[in-house]
Motif scaffolding. Structure first.
Motif, PDB file in Angstrom:
ATOM      1  N   LYS A 161      26.784 -50.099  47.145  1.00 52.67           N
ATOM      2  CA  LYS A 161      27.063 -51.451  46.671  1.00 52.67           C
ATOM      3  C   LYS A 161      25.848 -52.048  45.980  1.00 52.67           C
ATOM      4  N   GLU A 162      24.656 -51.699  46.437  1.00 45.36           N
ATOM      5  CA  GLU A 162      23.442 -52.137  45.748  1.00 45.36           C
ATOM      6  C   GLU A 162      23.370 -51.517  44.356  1.00 45.36           C
ATOM      7  N   GLU A 165      21.855 -60.318  54.882  1.00 45.90           N
ATOM      8  CA  GLU A 165      22.224 -61.031  53.663  1.00 45.90           C
ATOM      9  C   GLU A 165      23.221 -62.144  53.954  1.00 45.90           C
ATOM     10  N   VAL A 216      25.236 -58.148  48.968  1.00 46.23           N
ATOM     11  CA  VAL A 216      24.063 -57.449  48.435  1.00 46.23           C
ATOM     12  C   VAL A 216      22.999 -58.479  48.081  1.00 46.23           C
ATOM     13  N   ARG A 217      21.751 -58.160  48.365  1.00 48.90           N
ATOM     14  CA  ARG A 217      20.653 -59.075  48.050  1.00 48.90           C
ATOM     15  C   ARG A 217      20.619 -59.395  46.551  1.00 48.90           C
ATOM     16  N   PHE A 230      19.030 -57.181  43.384  1.00 45.60           N
ATOM     17  CA  PHE A 230      19.652 -56.080  42.644  1.00 45.60           C
ATOM     18  C   PHE A 230      20.310 -56.583  41.364  1.00 45.60           C
ATOM     19  N   ALA A 234      25.662 -53.423  42.068  1.00 45.74           N
ATOM     20  CA  ALA A 234      25.056 -54.672  41.618  1.00 45.74           C
ATOM     21  C   ALA A 234      23.981 -54.423  40.569  1.00 45.74           C
ATOM     22  N   ALA A 235      23.287 -53.291  40.677  1.00 45.00           N
ATOM     23  CA  ALA A 235      22.229 -52.957  39.726  1.00 45.00           C
ATOM     24  C   ALA A 235      22.764 -52.333  38.453  1.00 45.00           C
ATOM     25  N   LEU A 265      25.931 -49.268  52.104  1.00 49.38           N
ATOM     26  CA  LEU A 265      25.330 -50.401  51.408  1.00 49.38           C
ATOM     27  C   LEU A 265      24.587 -49.979  50.147  1.00 49.38           C
ATOM     28  N   THR A 266      23.937 -48.815  50.148  1.00 48.29           N
ATOM     29  CA  THR A 266      23.197 -48.385  48.956  1.00 48.29           C
ATOM     30  C   THR A 266      24.117 -48.266  47.748  1.00 48.29           C
ATOM     31  N   PRO A 296      15.430 -52.253  44.197  1.00 55.56           N
ATOM     32  CA  PRO A 296      16.220 -52.845  43.111  1.00 55.56           C
ATOM     33  C   PRO A 296      15.760 -52.386  41.720  1.00 55.56           C
TER      34      PRO A 296
END
Length: 395
Positions: free
Chosen positions: A278-279, A26, A180-181, A184, A282-283, A275-276, A259
């Motif tokens: 943080k994803e 990312e 994060v991408r 999300f 974001a979601a 990371l999950t 996402p």
């Protein structure tokens, strides 16, 4: 060769699961959008005799089959007050990294894995790395192997981690918004105001499908109130076991639509604090840590709980209680509510900061709105790519 005036960044990662590589990818995507050339290298590949592949297999086996062994290694090498001398493997990585840097001639070196941070810091301290070295600490709990005073700067997950790192290293450390991408955040916007949680709970086993996720799935299924959906990653054996033990359609293999799955869920039950999580932030999905993997997974889950970013459930009863206490959709999810994804715009309005602080609740507030508000606040920090020492003309 890079065109004159175009900066090049060398990003160092490691395929220990998917989290470090996900952050590196990312960051590379964002830098490329600014016209920066990036090279990404796996530091484990710098080890000779396929030692990196052996370390990867050993770590994966220990976490999945002998967690006590990884816990012992973690306590001795990662967090001991009297750690052993620097690892010879780090020195080998440093020597090969030096050759890689000579070829790439980067404007900056960015590490997203602790072995890379040690190697780059060692070279920088010895005067063998001319480019500034920046470490992106991907964990909420920064163990000592992330820390080397030779590195120029540290970018951390939150303010508490940054304060600890700055004190421990004597180097500048700042919080940054999660790498994060954008999918999300887009999934959250698409679901905002119209999603039906349906009490579906995502249980993450990481890209390798490790941890005690079967127990979590059985606990939730037994309540009759929650529908467990386990992300098994690449562990097909785990997926088959769960399908027979919990029910068809509830154990998923590797997915490209995470996402959307997260954004439509009631909550995430996680075991790695990486990371999950943080994803999920974001979601717009609250996070509960349960039976985290040993070492950095447990310490990260505890750090998240201390920061009020998630709940830490220590047993089946606490897991169900934590889910029950989340409640239904909060004001943060409703049209007109304070959505953290638009919080930067909110801060431009009169009273925006006070309104955000009000939503965070007190330090003990653990309902859905309070957890999401604190998680949303992470995204108000500067972007990591803005904090890299690349000089003018890269914004």
């Amino acid at each position: 060769m890079t065109s004159p005036g175009v900066p090049r960044v060398l990003i160092l990662s490691a395929g220990m699961g998917a989290g470090h590589d996900g952050v590196a990818a990312e960051l590379a995507r964002r830098l490329a959008a600014r016209g920066v050339v990036t090279d990404t290298a796996d530091v484990l590949d710098l080890l000779p005799l396929r030692l990196g592949a052996a370390l990867r297999r050993g770590y994966r086996w220990a976490v999945g089959n002998a967690p006590w062994l990884y816990e012992l290694v973690y306590r001795v090498f990662f967090v001991s007050r009297h750690p052993p001398p620097a690892s010879p493997l780090t020195l080998v990585v440093a020597a090969r990294l030096e050759r890689l840097v000579r070829r790439a001639r980067p404007a900056a070196v960015v590490s997203t894995f602790h072995v890379a941070a040690q190697a780059a810091g060692h070279l920088r301290a010895k005067g063998r790395l001319g480019a500034p070295s920046v470490v992106v600490v991907t964990d909420f709990a920064a163990h000592r192997l992330w820390l080397h005073p030779g590195n120029d700067a540290y970018l951390c997950s939150d303010e508490a981690t940054a304060a600890y790192v700055a004190e421990a290293t004597g180097r500048p450390a700042r919080p940054h918004a999660p790498l994060v991408r954008p999918e999300f955040a887009a999934a959250r916007r698409a679901a905002s105001g119209s999603r039906e949680h349906g009490r579906r709970v995502i249980i993450s086993a990481g890209s390798w499908g490790v941890g005690r996720v079967e127990e979590a799935a059985r606990v939730l299924a037994a309540t009759g109130r929650y529908v467990p959906v386990v992300l098994c990653g690449g562990n097909e054996r785990l997926r088959r076991r769960l399908r027979s033990a919990v029910g068809p359609g509830l154990a998923l293999g590797w997915r490209d639509d995470v996402p959307g799955l997260l954004a439509s869920a009631y909550a995430l039950v996680d075991n790695a604090a990486g990371l999950t999580c943080k994803e999920a932030f974001a979601a717009g999905v609250p996070v509960i840590s349960y039976r985290p993997i040993p070492g950095h997974g447990r310490d990260g889950a505890l750090a998240m709980a201390r920061a009020g970013l998630g709940r830490y459930a220590r047993g089946p009863a606490e897991l169900v209680e934590a889910l029950d206490e989340l409640g239904e959709l909060g004001e943060l999810d409703r049209p007109g509510g304070l959505n953290g994804l638009d919080a930067l715009g909110e801060l431009d309005r009169p009273g925006g900061l006070d309104r955000l602080d009000g939503w965070r609740g007190g330090p003990g507030a653990t309902g859905r709105a309070a957890l999401l508000a604190r998680a949303d606040a992470l995204f108000l920090a500067p972007q990591a790519e803005d904090l890299l020492p690349l000089g003018p003309g890269t914004a």
